[in-house]
Write a protein that holds these residues in place. Structure first.
Motif, mmCIF file in Angstrom:
data_model
loop_
_atom_site.group_PDB
_atom_site.id
_atom_site.type_symbol
_atom_site.label_atom_id
_atom_site.label_comp_id
_atom_site.label_asym_id
_atom_site.label_seq_id
_atom_site.Cartn_x
_atom_site.Cartn_y
_atom_site.Cartn_z
ATOM 1 N N SER A 113 -78.009 -56.158 -39.830
ATOM 2 C CA SER A 113 -77.674 -55.646 -40.813
ATOM 3 C C SER A 113 -77.160 -54.763 -41.377
ATOM 4 C CB SER A 113 -77.772 -56.937 -42.482
ATOM 5 O OG SER A 113 -78.755 -56.822 -42.908
ATOM 6 N N LEU A 114 -77.381 -53.038 -39.979
ATOM 7 C CA LEU A 114 -77.549 -52.097 -40.672
ATOM 8 C C LEU A 114 -76.095 -51.669 -40.720
ATOM 9 C CD1 LEU A 114 -79.332 -51.512 -37.421
ATOM 10 C CD2 LEU A 114 -80.594 -51.194 -39.971
ATOM 11 N N VAL A 115 -76.089 -50.947 -42.215
ATOM 12 C CA VAL A 115 -74.998 -49.911 -42.428
ATOM 13 C C VAL A 115 -74.878 -48.358 -42.923
ATOM 14 C CG1 VAL A 115 -74.288 -52.130 -43.714
ATOM 15 C CG2 VAL A 115 -75.868 -50.252 -44.700
ATOM 16 N N GLY A 116 -74.061 -47.698 -42.912
ATOM 17 C CA GLY A 116 -73.638 -46.485 -42.903
ATOM 18 C C GLY A 116 -72.604 -46.062 -43.350
ATOM 19 N N LEU A 135 -66.793 -50.926 -19.717
ATOM 20 C CA LEU A 135 -67.123 -51.336 -20.966
ATOM 21 C C LEU A 135 -66.853 -52.158 -21.915
ATOM 22 C CD1 LEU A 135 -69.134 -48.782 -22.221
ATOM 23 C CD2 LEU A 135 -70.372 -50.030 -21.196
ATOM 24 N N ARG A 136 -67.470 -53.570 -22.175
ATOM 25 C CA ARG A 136 -66.368 -54.404 -23.584
ATOM 26 C C ARG A 136 -66.656 -54.711 -24.495
ATOM 27 N NH1 ARG A 136 -64.968 -54.925 -18.638
ATOM 28 N NH2 ARG A 136 -63.198 -55.588 -17.472
ATOM 29 N N ILE A 137 -66.770 -54.245 -25.489
ATOM 30 C CA ILE A 137 -67.531 -54.164 -26.872
ATOM 31 C C ILE A 137 -66.585 -55.528 -27.689
ATOM 32 C CG2 ILE A 137 -67.995 -53.307 -29.221
ATOM 33 C CD1 ILE A 137 -66.812 -50.467 -27.216
ATOM 34 N N ALA A 138 -67.839 -56.738 -27.637
ATOM 35 C CA ALA A 138 -67.189 -57.985 -28.826
ATOM 36 C C ALA A 138 -67.370 -57.572 -29.874
ATOM 37 C CB ALA A 138 -68.428 -58.571 -27.797
ATOM 38 N N PRO A 184 -61.246 -61.086 -35.541
ATOM 39 C CA PRO A 184 -61.580 -59.869 -35.730
ATOM 40 C C PRO A 184 -61.184 -58.807 -37.408
ATOM 41 C CG PRO A 184 -62.363 -59.900 -33.768
ATOM 42 C CD PRO A 184 -61.427 -61.125 -34.264
ATOM 43 N N SER A 185 -61.856 -58.404 -38.309
ATOM 44 C CA SER A 185 -61.224 -57.542 -39.441
ATOM 45 C C SER A 185 -60.541 -56.258 -38.688
ATOM 46 C CB SER A 185 -62.026 -57.715 -40.641
ATOM 47 O OG SER A 185 -62.803 -56.639 -39.900
ATOM 48 N N ASN A 186 -58.789 -55.963 -39.463
ATOM 49 C CA ASN A 186 -58.981 -54.721 -39.072
ATOM 50 C C ASN A 186 -60.073 -53.074 -39.195
ATOM 51 O OD1 ASN A 186 -56.464 -55.646 -38.222
ATOM 52 N ND2 ASN A 186 -55.351 -56.035 -40.494
ATOM 53 N N GLU A 187 -60.902 -53.653 -40.148
ATOM 54 C CA GLU A 187 -61.883 -52.961 -40.634
ATOM 55 C C GLU A 187 -62.921 -52.933 -39.076
ATOM 56 O OE1 GLU A 187 -65.515 -51.787 -43.177
ATOM 57 O OE2 GLU A 187 -64.572 -53.652 -43.516
ATOM 58 N N SER A 188 -63.260 -53.572 -39.052
ATOM 59 C CA SER A 188 -63.803 -53.361 -38.113
ATOM 60 C C SER A 188 -63.512 -52.901 -36.392
ATOM 61 C CB SER A 188 -64.860 -55.226 -37.273
ATOM 62 O OG SER A 188 -65.768 -55.746 -37.866
ATOM 63 N N ILE A 189 -62.034 -53.436 -36.194
ATOM 64 C CA ILE A 189 -61.557 -52.721 -35.420
ATOM 65 C C ILE A 189 -61.308 -51.284 -35.729
ATOM 66 C CG2 ILE A 189 -59.540 -52.854 -34.403
ATOM 67 C CD1 ILE A 189 -58.808 -55.504 -34.492
ATOM 68 N N THR A 210 -73.660 -50.669 -36.108
ATOM 69 C CA THR A 210 -73.911 -51.862 -35.789
ATOM 70 C C THR A 210 -73.124 -53.106 -36.615
ATOM 71 O OG1 THR A 210 -75.354 -50.956 -35.272
ATOM 72 C CG2 THR A 210 -76.072 -53.396 -36.126
ATOM 73 N N PRO A 211 -72.493 -53.103 -37.555
ATOM 74 C CA PRO A 211 -72.128 -54.999 -38.247
ATOM 75 C C PRO A 211 -70.962 -54.835 -38.052
ATOM 76 C CG PRO A 211 -72.969 -52.863 -40.114
ATOM 77 C CD PRO A 211 -72.440 -52.575 -38.843
ATOM 78 N N HIS A 212 -70.150 -54.288 -36.785
ATOM 79 C CA HIS A 212 -68.906 -54.761 -36.293
ATOM 80 C C HIS A 212 -68.830 -54.822 -35.088
ATOM 81 C CE1 HIS A 212 -67.007 -52.737 -40.421
ATOM 82 N NE2 HIS A 212 -67.736 -52.093 -39.757
ATOM 83 N N ILE A 213 -70.333 -55.255 -34.345
ATOM 84 C CA ILE A 213 -70.059 -55.251 -32.414
ATOM 85 C C ILE A 213 -71.052 -56.619 -32.472
ATOM 86 C CG2 ILE A 213 -70.785 -54.713 -30.443
ATOM 87 C CD1 ILE A 213 -69.595 -52.038 -30.907
ATOM 88 N N ASP A 214 -71.027 -57.595 -31.697
ATOM 89 C CA ASP A 214 -71.684 -58.656 -31.039
ATOM 90 C C ASP A 214 -73.368 -57.773 -30.612
ATOM 91 O OD1 ASP A 214 -70.872 -60.172 -33.437
ATOM 92 O OD2 ASP A 214 -69.959 -61.686 -32.239
#
Length: 614
Positions: free
Chosen positions: A11-14, A49-52, A91-96, A163-167
């Protein structure tokens, strides 16, 4: 209640829009058996590279699945449509945008960043040097004792705000595997088929459809309701031979002589005839002869043939075809170990890759498995989630629990040689794991079965506790009861003794000394891979009864079979164990146990219980 990987709780944020400090995202503790690090990878080599991207609403996933699968739920059987699943977990627009912005700020040209059609993955064609800079890692080439090669790193890092946006990212730390050979099973022994088709003598020495019907109270003639379906998954170079199916049918399965399964080819899958013999025909012969023999001639059995003879296939190739959420070359697959189609090699399959184009059957049985620790826990978690999505849509997914007790597929153990090795996908809480039992030597089908014993069957039923997945709520009471009354005496470093992780198997069926027709002769074979399609056939017969009565298929069965309403639906197995890793393994006991699960099916009671549900 948690059903997701125990280590998925980052749950790291920045601050968005800045390159925050890098934090460790994944690290491998060991190299899987058979692999060794050969050299550092060439910096100028290209790496895909494939980012989940993380998916929303995952924290509620078990609740969603419980809602349509638990017998006390008012929504039992109200399965979701594929469109409903897609919308809920996109996935949310924010994550993308966050991940895309990070890549661009890191110097990646926008033209090299592509979003998958399912919006679940970002794809970046990168040199090894660029990938190492992006992920703060080093890539190496690994060699396998079979001659195979693999590209991986030992750990990798991500910016804290990303980090919170990538599995997870691939290729990185995990060692997935193409399914290429029949897993370790009991010996295939030539045998004379002296038994009559309805004989119940010597079922301890030669298991037949008649023995199974007597053991579990199965119908001889299911109603074969319209719309029912049962699928078996096959990987190359495994193949069935129609003459073997016919030989078996003439002896044991009236009405099936000349009947073939419905074959669906995925990524060029075919019944190859170049290689024959027990090593190539045993698995398919075993699965199809008993699946078809038990459900009868009116119920068509589907055979999914996955992968061509050159590239082969992985579990992901099959998921691509039946599940559009885990699809596309730029999506769930990784070309470093997941075969990619069209196959560029000479003689390979040149057709396009299927993506959600194959309708899944109501019940799917796959007779293969892999060692859990060979995969990244995040990667295994993502694949497990896809099995859960199939459950939401009303699909039952079965996997065998393994044939080497508490040891790995190659019978090795980790650590100093005694640490138990869980089996994946059996440890996924969204599949049903099937162990193996036997009619003990000198006993009959009227006597209680015991857990498979290597002395008689050549295998030990796999079972134990996951090191990746939390304990799902549906099995909490059953597993706590075992740990309270039969707690294993081993040190915590040998097995996951927390009492908070997914335990397996969920149930069992006979897996000893199956008489099969193979390569123009009869032989016997053993394994949990025999038990899984038998359970699949039994659940197909349950679906048959429900569909004939206007009800829905049973779907994901685990919350149901662990409930009190199904307490009479299993024959408890209380004898036997599953040794391995220089230990006696776990012991079978009253109630659920990590050798045979809840026990073996009592078909009349199961049908009765399921017919009472909506």
């Amino acid at each position: 209640m948690r059903s997701l990987p125990l280590l998925l709780t980052l749950s790291l944020v920045g601050a968005r829009g800045t390159l925050s400090p890098w934090t460790l995202h994944e690290k491998r503790s060991q190299i899987p058996s058979g692999w060794s690090r050969a050299q550092q990878h060439e910096p100028s080599a290209m790496i895909p590279l494939r980012i989940a991207l993380t998916q929303p609403n995952i924290s509620n996933f078990e609740e969603y699945l419980h809602d349509v699968s638990h017998p006390d739920s008012p929504n039992y059987g109200k399965h979701w449509t594929p469109e409903e699943v897609a919308v809920r977990f996109a996935p949310s627009n924010e994550s993308i945008s966050t991940v895309h912005e990070w890549l661009l700020q890191s110097g990646v040209d926008p033209s090299r960043v592509k979003l998958s059609p399912g919006r679940g993955w970002l794809h970046v064609n990168s040199t090894v040097a660029e990938a190492e800079e992006l992920l703060r890692t080093k890539y190496y080439v690994y060699d396998h004792n079979t001659g195979a090669r693999h590209v991986a790193c030992e750990s990798y890092h991500l910016p804290a705000h990303v980090t919170p946006h990538i599995d997870f990212v691939t290729p990185t730390i995990h060692f997935d595997a193409k399914v290429a050979v029949r897993p370790s099973h009991g010996p295939v022994v030539n045998a004379a088929a002296k038994k009559n088709s309805d004989s119940l003598e010597d079922c301890d020495k030669q298991m037949t459809p008649a023995c199974l019907r007597a053991l579990y109270g199965l119908k001889d003639k299911p109603a074969s309701a319209k719309g029912n379906s049962f699928g078996i998954v096959q990987y190359p170079p495994q193949a069935y031979r129609q003459q073997d199916l016919d030989s078996f049918a003439k002896k044991f399965s009236t009405g099936l002589d000349g009947v073939a399964p419905k074959v669906i080819s995925i990524d060029g899958g075919t019944d190859q005839i170049k290689y024959v013999g027990h090593a190539y025909n045993t698995e398919s012969s075993l699965d199809l002869e008993y699946a078809m023999g038990l459900v009868g001639p009116k119920q068509k059995v589907t055979l999914y043939e996955v992968g061509d003879m050159i590239e082969g296939a992985s579990y992901n190739n099959f998921l691509d075809a039946i599940d559009g959420f885990y699809c596309f070359f730029m999506d769930g697959d990784d070309s470093t170990f997941d075969p990619v189609y069209p196959d560029k090699h000479h003689g390979g399959y040149k057709g396009g890759q299927p993506c959600g184009t194959t309708k899944p059957t109501n019940v799917i049985s796959t007779s293969y498995g892999w060692d859990e620790h060979a995969l990244s826990n995040l990667y295994a978690g993502r694949q497990c989630l896809e099995y859960g999505k199939l459950g939401l849509m009303g699909i039952t997914v079965l996997y065998p629990s393994g044939d080497n007790g508490v040891a790995a597929i190659d019978q090795t153990c980790t650590g100093k040689g005694k640490t138990f090795v869980p089996s994946f996908p059996s440890t996924c809480p969204f599949v049903t794991s099937v162990g193996a039992t036997q009619v003990s030597s000198g006993k009959s089908v009227h006597d209680p079965e015991s857990a498979c014993d290597a002395a008689q069957a050549g295998v030990y039923s796999g079972g134990g506790w996951s090191n990746y997945f939390g304990m799902p709520g549906y099995q909490a009471d059953a597993v706590k009861g075992y740990l309270k009354h039969h707690r294993p005496p081993y040190a915590s470093g040998i097995w996951n003794s927390t009492g908070k992780s997914r335990a397996y198997p969920d149930m069992s069926a006979n897996g000893a000394n199956y008489l099969i027709a193979i390569d123009n002769e009869f032989a016997t074979a053993s394994g949990t891979s025999a038990a899984a399609p038998v359970v699949g056939a039994i659940l197909t017969m349950v679906n048959d009864a429900r569909i004939a009565a206007g009800k829905k298929p049973v779907g994901f069965i685990n919350p149901t079979i662990y409930s009190k309403k199904f307490a009479q639906g299993f024959h408890d197995v209380t004898t036997g164990s599953n040794p391995g890793c220089d230990t006696g393994g776990f012991k079978a006991a009253k109630g659920w146990d990590p050798v045979t699960g809840l026990g073996t099916p009592n078909f009349p009671k199961l049908v009765e219980a399921w017919m009472k549900l909506p």
